[in-house]
Motif scaffolding. Structure first.
Motif, PDB file in Angstrom:
ATOM      1  N   GLU B 236     -15.009  11.956  16.986  1.00 33.25           N
ATOM      2  CA  GLU B 236     -14.252  11.019  17.006  1.00 33.25           C
ATOM      3  C   GLU B 236     -13.905  10.357  15.701  1.00 33.25           C
ATOM      4  N   ASP B 237     -14.915  10.081  15.172  1.00 29.39           N
ATOM      5  CA  ASP B 237     -14.871   9.245  13.680  1.00 29.39           C
ATOM      6  C   ASP B 237     -14.303  10.476  12.589  1.00 29.39           C
ATOM      7  N   VAL B 238     -14.909  11.462  12.635  1.00 28.56           N
ATOM      8  CA  VAL B 238     -14.504  12.448  11.747  1.00 28.56           C
ATOM      9  C   VAL B 238     -13.012  12.714  11.682  1.00 28.56           C
ATOM     10  N   ILE B 239     -12.330  12.505  12.879  1.00 25.46           N
ATOM     11  CA  ILE B 239     -10.796  12.646  12.977  1.00 25.46           C
ATOM     12  C   ILE B 239     -10.396  11.496  11.976  1.00 25.46           C
ATOM     13  N   ASP B 240     -10.733  10.334  12.116  1.00 17.92           N
ATOM     14  CA  ASP B 240     -10.323   9.247  11.190  1.00 17.92           C
ATOM     15  C   ASP B 240     -10.433   9.672   9.615  1.00 17.92           C
ATOM     16  N   VAL B 241     -11.585  10.113   9.496  1.00 20.12           N
ATOM     17  CA  VAL B 241     -11.874  10.503   8.077  1.00 20.12           C
ATOM     18  C   VAL B 241     -11.127  11.427   7.550  1.00 20.12           C
ATOM     19  N   ALA B 242     -10.696  12.648   8.212  1.00 19.09           N
ATOM     20  CA  ALA B 242     -10.001  13.526   7.867  1.00 19.09           C
ATOM     21  C   ALA B 242      -8.651  13.029   7.789  1.00 19.09           C
ATOM     22  N   HIS B 243      -8.105  12.009   8.653  1.00 13.24           N
ATOM     23  CA  HIS B 243      -6.982  11.598   8.408  1.00 13.24           C
ATOM     24  C   HIS B 243      -6.868  10.532   6.985  1.00 13.24           C
ATOM     25  N   GLU B 244      -7.869   9.806   6.860  1.00 16.20           N
ATOM     26  CA  GLU B 244      -7.726   9.204   5.776  1.00 16.20           C
ATOM     27  C   GLU B 244      -7.944   9.927   4.314  1.00 16.20           C
ATOM     28  N   GLU B 245      -8.558  11.114   4.366  1.00 16.61           N
ATOM     29  CA  GLU B 245      -8.424  12.173   3.238  1.00 16.61           C
ATOM     30  C   GLU B 245      -7.126  12.696   3.185  1.00 16.61           C
ATOM     31  N   PHE B 246      -6.417  13.179   4.164  1.00 23.77           N
ATOM     32  CA  PHE B 246      -5.182  13.439   4.306  1.00 23.77           C
ATOM     33  C   PHE B 246      -4.249  12.534   3.539  1.00 23.77           C
ATOM     34  N   GLN B 247      -4.290  11.500   3.957  1.00 24.65           N
ATOM     35  CA  GLN B 247      -3.545  10.349   3.127  1.00 24.65           C
ATOM     36  C   GLN B 247      -3.722  10.323   1.525  1.00 24.65           C
ATOM     37  N   GLU B 248      -4.951  10.309   1.499  1.00 24.26           N
ATOM     38  CA  GLU B 248      -5.578  10.192   0.002  1.00 24.26           C
ATOM     39  C   GLU B 248      -4.885  11.395  -0.753  1.00 24.26           C
ATOM     40  N   SER B 251      -1.276  10.798  -1.320  1.00 21.83           N
ATOM     41  CA  SER B 251      -1.125   9.347  -2.237  1.00 21.83           C
ATOM     42  C   SER B 251      -1.385  10.185  -3.868  1.00 21.83           C
ATOM     43  N   ASN B 252      -2.404  10.832  -3.903  1.00 16.89           N
ATOM     44  CA  ASN B 252      -2.783  11.380  -4.974  1.00 16.89           C
ATOM     45  C   ASN B 252      -1.446  12.093  -5.487  1.00 16.89           C
ATOM     46  N   ILE B 253      -0.776  12.944  -4.643  1.00 13.38           N
ATOM     47  CA  ILE B 253       0.124  13.851  -5.300  1.00 13.38           C
ATOM     48  C   ILE B 253       1.412  12.956  -5.521  1.00 13.38           C
ATOM     49  N   THR B 254       1.684  11.934  -4.663  1.00 13.99           N
ATOM     50  CA  THR B 254       2.917  11.040  -4.752  1.00 13.99           C
ATOM     51  C   THR B 254       2.704   9.877  -5.520  1.00 13.99           C
ATOM     52  N   GLY B 255       1.272   9.502  -5.859  1.00 14.11           N
ATOM     53  CA  GLY B 255       1.075   8.225  -6.442  1.00 14.11           C
ATOM     54  C   GLY B 255       1.304   6.895  -5.698  1.00 14.11           C
ATOM     55  N   ILE B 256       1.009   7.063  -4.277  1.00 10.97           N
ATOM     56  CA  ILE B 256       1.257   5.851  -3.602  1.00 10.97           C
ATOM     57  C   ILE B 256      -0.283   5.085  -3.199  1.00 10.97           C
ATOM     58  N   SER B 257      -0.456   4.153  -3.527  1.00  7.48           N
ATOM     59  CA  SER B 257      -1.791   3.510  -2.890  1.00  7.48           C
ATOM     60  C   SER B 257      -1.774   3.407  -1.471  1.00  7.48           C
ATOM     61  N   ASP B 258      -2.843   3.695  -0.724  1.00  4.00           N
ATOM     62  CA  ASP B 258      -2.613   3.646   0.714  1.00  4.00           C
ATOM     63  C   ASP B 258      -2.676   2.058   0.948  1.00  4.00           C
ATOM     64  N   ASN B 259      -1.617   1.762   1.684  1.00  4.14           N
ATOM     65  CA  ASN B 259      -1.592   0.285   2.142  1.00  4.14           C
ATOM     66  C   ASN B 259      -1.828   0.192   3.659  1.00  4.14           C
ATOM     67  N   SER B 260      -2.689  -0.668   3.853  1.00  7.93           N
ATOM     68  CA  SER B 260      -3.249  -0.450   5.105  1.00  7.93           C
ATOM     69  C   SER B 260      -2.374  -1.366   5.955  1.00  7.93           C
ATOM     70  N   ASP B 261      -1.642  -2.119   5.532  1.00  9.02           N
ATOM     71  CA  ASP B 261      -0.397  -2.897   6.526  1.00  9.02           C
ATOM     72  C   ASP B 261       0.773  -1.757   6.810  1.00  9.02           C
ATOM     73  N   SER B 262       1.318  -2.401   7.911  1.00  7.05           N
ATOM     74  CA  SER B 262       2.369  -1.414   8.377  1.00  7.05           C
ATOM     75  C   SER B 262       3.714  -1.591   7.309  1.00  7.05           C
ATOM     76  N   TYR B 263       4.349  -0.654   7.233  1.00  3.42           N
ATOM     77  CA  TYR B 263       5.274  -0.040   6.192  1.00  3.42           C
ATOM     78  C   TYR B 263       6.475  -1.465   6.280  1.00  3.42           C
ATOM     79  N   LEU B 264       7.102  -1.459   7.487  1.00  2.20           N
ATOM     80  CA  LEU B 264       8.042  -2.486   7.455  1.00  2.20           C
ATOM     81  C   LEU B 264       7.649  -3.934   7.561  1.00  2.20           C
ATOM     82  N   VAL B 265       6.519  -4.316   7.617  1.00  5.00           N
ATOM     83  CA  VAL B 265       6.038  -5.570   7.451  1.00  5.00           C
ATOM     84  C   VAL B 265       5.815  -5.882   6.101  1.00  5.00           C
ATOM     85  N   GLU B 266       4.985  -4.910   5.482  1.00  7.56           N
ATOM     86  CA  GLU B 266       4.385  -5.422   4.146  1.00  7.56           C
ATOM     87  C   GLU B 266       5.503  -5.644   3.085  1.00  7.56           C
TER      88      GLU B 266
END
Lengths: 441, 441
Positions: B236-248, B251-266
């Motif tokens: 179940e933790d690997v799923i989180d990792v896989a998700h993080e890696e996907f995000q990463e 981000s590498n492709i589009t150049g957005i550093s991942d923001n932990s905060d919610s998009y509309l709130v940030e």
């Protein structure tokens, strides 16, 4: 064993060695070993290990192996496969083998389950769930539950938690086996963990991935419309789903249909085929940009310098748009936003675009002044276009995935060529219109 | 409970309700409830549930909650957090709170473990593993193992499988608890499942995701250099990792550093900041394309029609390149290919490029002839450039991720602007050189 190279001692060593291997590695080996060795391996492998390895094989090799196996071995294999694995296998094998298996090797009880599973659409929860789980009535005692475990012939890995139902078979909770052992004097209800997330067999498999991600679930329960447990999806299978979804997203963005076969093995023709459609679409949408440039050919002829900035403007627009769409797609996935936030997203992206755009324009203005020594008119044209491009691309990039999601289209489809075409077209229109105005052409 | 709105009955109802909620949902609520209600919820929540919900909070809210809690409640909370959760918390809290916790609330034994875990680099296996697992000597009996489980105070979900070691604590295998219950007369060695994949605490967390994906592991064991078990990573933790890696990767492709905060709130400024760097890089690399067009301005002035095809050529090159890089990155991830296949990849992509290119050229030639009624010279120039562009982009897209991987750079970094810049630059050079030759300009 007529081959004299295989004396008994060597065979024993091989047998011991391969029966200690992981099914995944055995499958890898079976894919590449010569026919003769495959036959020997099959003879030496334990039944359940052969079944586990079999499920990991590529479709064409599954068919090959089934053809090698004796009738008796096929029976063993079919018996050792879980229902969901059996269904995957049936879907991958040629029709004649499938028919033979269904008729002769799958007994009646299982045939019913198999047929039900075969009915679920591709990429649905039903198509990936396993029906091998243990559920007990919640009013029995932990001791009785332990007895059920002792009687169960499920694989031990399917028995990490057992599910509790009421008398109408409605799912009420689950218990970890360790708690049954530790607290035999308590009631199952005391030991029960509550169910905070369930899925439907007709849901898209992505729903399971999202829920597991949010709730860190070891096993996701699948229930019918009456909330009765009909299957589970364990976390290790969710990892596969997450990976598949990732692949699918990447494919949507770059237009490669996922090829199950290994890249270097697959023929170039086959790969080219999966890639060409997309490139043709992109080529044809480029008709738009070509058309616009044609229309403004006279303008360009009298200010050729403008041409130099077309690639920069188009790239900036494309990048800005895909940044916005990536953020929005990720937020959609997490459930942070939805179509109801349409106008909030527009305002958000417009303000982000304004900030980003102003910074870029300043840097670009200086660059053009110093490096290119561009005419002030040209520089202003480029600057204004750049600002509008960034704002516009951000808003489009933010809004298109929302619209797609609203209409149940995978939002990543939007991150691909549609955004590029729209952005490219509008960038050029803005550019030339601003140029006509400012340069008086 | 001075607030008279909360009569006893109502409080009881609330208590019952919130203690049945999932920690994730409780955390979601705690993030948005007003201060007063948060204090009440904390009072009503069971200790372990409060701890579970606490780990799901955003960093700033963790600090807020710690400040509300009494000294005694903090002690309870710290005791109920697993070591890995404690470490995450310590890394997220302000330094003064961290120091206070470390000094007053974490006892000596745990402090040692916590300090060790704090030493692992970010995104390493060590930083995500849990040290809460049960391991026993492989020569004890299943009965003795069951007794160990009864004595263990680990959460039941950490006791789905127990690990076997030899006398030197070297990891030898694992046993599912269900098998302990079912086969009490066998030896642990008979019941043991072999270990086919382990990771090192200093490995990148992506390694865990890859292994789980390949071997469908419920729990990945983490071992030190002497093969002694020091932690585990559950699926179940690997799923989180896989998700993080996907995000990463995204981000590498589009150049957005991942923001932990919610998009509309940030805030828009903060989001703009994470996106601007990338766009500036892209802008500056566009200097290259601008420069080339400048150099060939005379050529363009005498054949303005050529301009109309620049966007199409650049887009086609970009798309073809990202298709190749996506395929190669996926194959790298699966372990199908490596740097050793450098020349194979070149040949593969060249042949795919040739096939795809020829098809595109034919379609494009007809399009230009009929729709644009282009001069034959211009049409030939575009056609030859398109063919070379596709082949060249495919080869670059295939080769760059391999090179990145060889130098331990995340290959997705290459899928971004580097490929675009290289492809764009070369497309233009080819275009203008072909034009000079064919059109005699």
């Amino acid at each position: 064993m007529t081959d004299k190279n295989y004396d008994v001692e060597r065979l024993n060593r091989t047998q011991e060695m391969i029966n200690r291997m992981d099914p995944v590695d055995i499958a890898d080996k079976l894919e590449i070993l010569p026919e003769k060795d495959v036959a020997i391996w099959i003879k030496l492998l334990k039944k359940d290990l052969l079944a586990d390895a079999f499920t990991e094989l590529k479709p064409e090799n599954k068919a090959r192996i089934v053809n090698i196996l004796s009738e008796e071995k096929i029976k063993d294999l079919v018996r050792d496969l879980d229902e969901d694995e059996l269904v995957d296998t049936l879907q991958e094998l040629p029709a004649n083998i499938t028919k033979k298996l269904m008729t002769f090797h799958i007994d009646k009880d299982r045939r019913k389950v198999v047929n039900e599973l075969l009915g679920y659409p591709k990429e649905s929860v039903g198509s990936i769930m396993t029906v091998n789980f243990l559920s007990v009535k919640e009013n029995i005692s932990p001791k009785q539950a332990l007895e059920k475990i002792m009687e169960s012939d499920l694989d031990a890995e399917k028995l990490e938690q057992i599910w509790l139902t009421n008398n109408s078979l409605v799912l009420m909770g689950f218990v970890y086996i360790a708690d049954l052992i530790r607290y035999q004097d308590k009631s199952l209800k005391d030991l029960a963990n509550s169910i905070n997330a369930t899925v439907n067999p007709n849901d898209d498999q992505e729903v399971v991935a999202k829920l597991s991600y949010k709730y860190d679930l070891g096993e996701v329960p699948v229930v019918d419309s009456e909330n009765r447990l009909i299957g589970i999806v364990p976390a290790e299978d969710v990892i596969d789903v997450a990976h598949e979804e990732f692949q699918e997203d990447m494919s949507n963005i770059t237009g490669i249909s996922d090829n199950s076969d290994s890249y270097l093995v697959e023929s170039s023709f086959k790969i080219a085929k999966t890639r060409t459609t997309w490139l043709i679409i992109c080529l044809l949408t480029a008709t738009m940009t070509g058309f616009i440039i044609h229309r403004y050919e006279n303008l360009l002829a009298s200010a050729v310098a403008l041409t130099a900035y077309i690639p920069m403007l188009m790239d900036s627009g494309g990048n800005a748009g895909s940044q916005a769409s990536t953020t929005v797609i990720t937020s959609l996935y997490r459930g942070d936003i939805g179509f109801k936030d349409f106008f909030k997203v527009i305002m958000k992206e417009a303000s982000i675009g304004l900030i980003t755009g102003v910074i870029l324009v300043i840097i670009n203005f200086i660059r053009l002044m110093i490096l290119d020594q561009a005419q002030i008119g040209v520089n202003l044209t480029v600057s204004i276009t750049l600002l509008l491009t960034i704002i516009f691309s951000k808003v489009m990039g933010g809004v298109l995935p929302l619209i797609a999601d609203k209409f149940n289209i995978d939002p990543t489809v939007m991150a691909g060529p549609l955004i590029t075409t729209i952005v490219d077209t509008l960038v050029l229109l803005i550019y030339f219109e601003v140029a006509s105005l400012l340069l008086g052409l």
